[in-house]
Design a protein around this motif. Sequence first.
Motif, short mmCIF file in Angstrom:
data_model
loop_
_atom_site.label_atom_id
_atom_site.label_comp_id
_atom_site.label_asym_id
_atom_site.label_seq_id
_atom_site.Cartn_x
_atom_site.Cartn_y
_atom_site.Cartn_z
N ALA A 107 1.25 -1.26 -0.29
CA ALA A 107 0.18 0.13 0.51
C ALA A 107 1.02 1.74 0.28
CB ALA A 107 -0.89 -0.06 0.99
N ASP A 108 1.91 1.41 1.01
CA ASP A 108 2.89 2.68 0.72
C ASP A 108 3.96 2.56 -0.50
OD1 ASP A 108 4.97 0.34 1.79
OD2 ASP A 108 5.34 1.33 3.71
N GLY A 109 3.99 1.45 -0.76
CA GLY A 109 4.69 1.31 -2.12
C GLY A 109 6.47 1.02 -1.97
N ARG A 110 5.69 0.56 -0.62
CA ARG A 110 7.91 0.47 0.07
C ARG A 110 8.59 -0.77 -0.59
NH1 ARG A 110 10.63 -0.14 4.49
NH2 ARG A 110 12.96 -0.05 3.80
N GLU A 111 8.07 -2.25 -0.44
CA GLU A 111 7.30 -3.80 -1.02
C GLU A 111 7.26 -3.73 -2.36
OE1 GLU A 111 6.56 -7.99 0.50
OE2 GLU A 111 6.57 -6.42 1.90
N ILE A 112 7.88 -3.81 -3.23
CA ILE A 112 7.32 -3.90 -4.61
C ILE A 112 8.29 -5.70 -5.18
CG2 ILE A 112 9.31 -2.41 -4.94
CD1 ILE A 112 6.68 -1.55 -7.43
N ALA A 113 8.07 -6.21 -5.90
CA ALA A 113 8.07 -7.69 -6.90
C ALA A 113 7.57 -6.77 -8.43
CB ALA A 113 7.07 -8.12 -6.24
N SER A 114 8.52 -7.35 -8.95
CA SER A 114 8.56 -7.82 -10.59
C SER A 114 8.83 -8.53 -11.28
CB SER A 114 9.08 -6.18 -11.22
OG SER A 114 8.72 -5.81 -12.69
N ASN A 115 8.68 -8.62 -11.95
CA ASN A 115 9.17 -9.88 -12.89
C ASN A 115 10.16 -9.74 -14.44
OD1 ASN A 115 6.86 -9.37 -14.62
ND2 ASN A 115 6.12 -11.59 -14.56
N ASP A 116 10.29 -8.71 -13.85
CA ASP A 116 11.56 -7.84 -15.59
C ASP A 116 12.93 -8.60 -14.96
OD1 ASP A 116 12.67 -4.93 -14.20
OD2 ASP A 116 11.12 -5.54 -13.08
N ASN A 117 13.38 -8.67 -16.13
CA ASN A 117 14.97 -8.70 -15.84
C ASN A 117 15.92 -8.16 -14.67
OD1 ASN A 117 14.61 -11.23 -17.08
ND2 ASN A 117 14.78 -9.64 -19.43
#
Length: 157
Positions: free
Chosen positions: A44-54
């Motif tokens: 919600a605060d944007g601090r934890e982020i996961a992405s599957n880009d290389n």
Amino acid sequence: MPPLIKVYEALGAIGDGRVRIEDSRRATVTSSDGSKTYEVETSADGREIASNDNASYWQGYVGYPAIAVLLARGFYRPPANVTDALAGVAWKELNRKFRNDWARTIAEVEKELEQAGHDPDAVRSEAEAVLSFLRALRPVRGKHIHPPAEKPAIKTR
């Protein structure tokens, strides 16, 4: 912290409208050539982020899809003239052309910006401001999401 080129790419994704917010946590970002769709999840605060880009998956820094989602969610609002200036850039093609020499890619993009009547210094300044925002946010990596496979080329007659 990501290299500056990743901020340029994120700003371009915003300019192109390639970021799609799915719900309060999930979003997708389509690559500049349309061959991949990346999944991004944020707290919600944007601090934890996961992405599957290389970059996010293999290199361990926040890649351009994650940055683009943070921008699209309003954690930082770049001016429209900057995102519009970077719309339509063929990032994958340029990165291949310059063999991922990001300084050369940025130099080429800045040359194209100037030729199109945009202010490359203003774009660079804004990209650096986004990096400063990321430094202050200090995002942490969320769960690992495997990178997407490239979509096969569509054959035409």
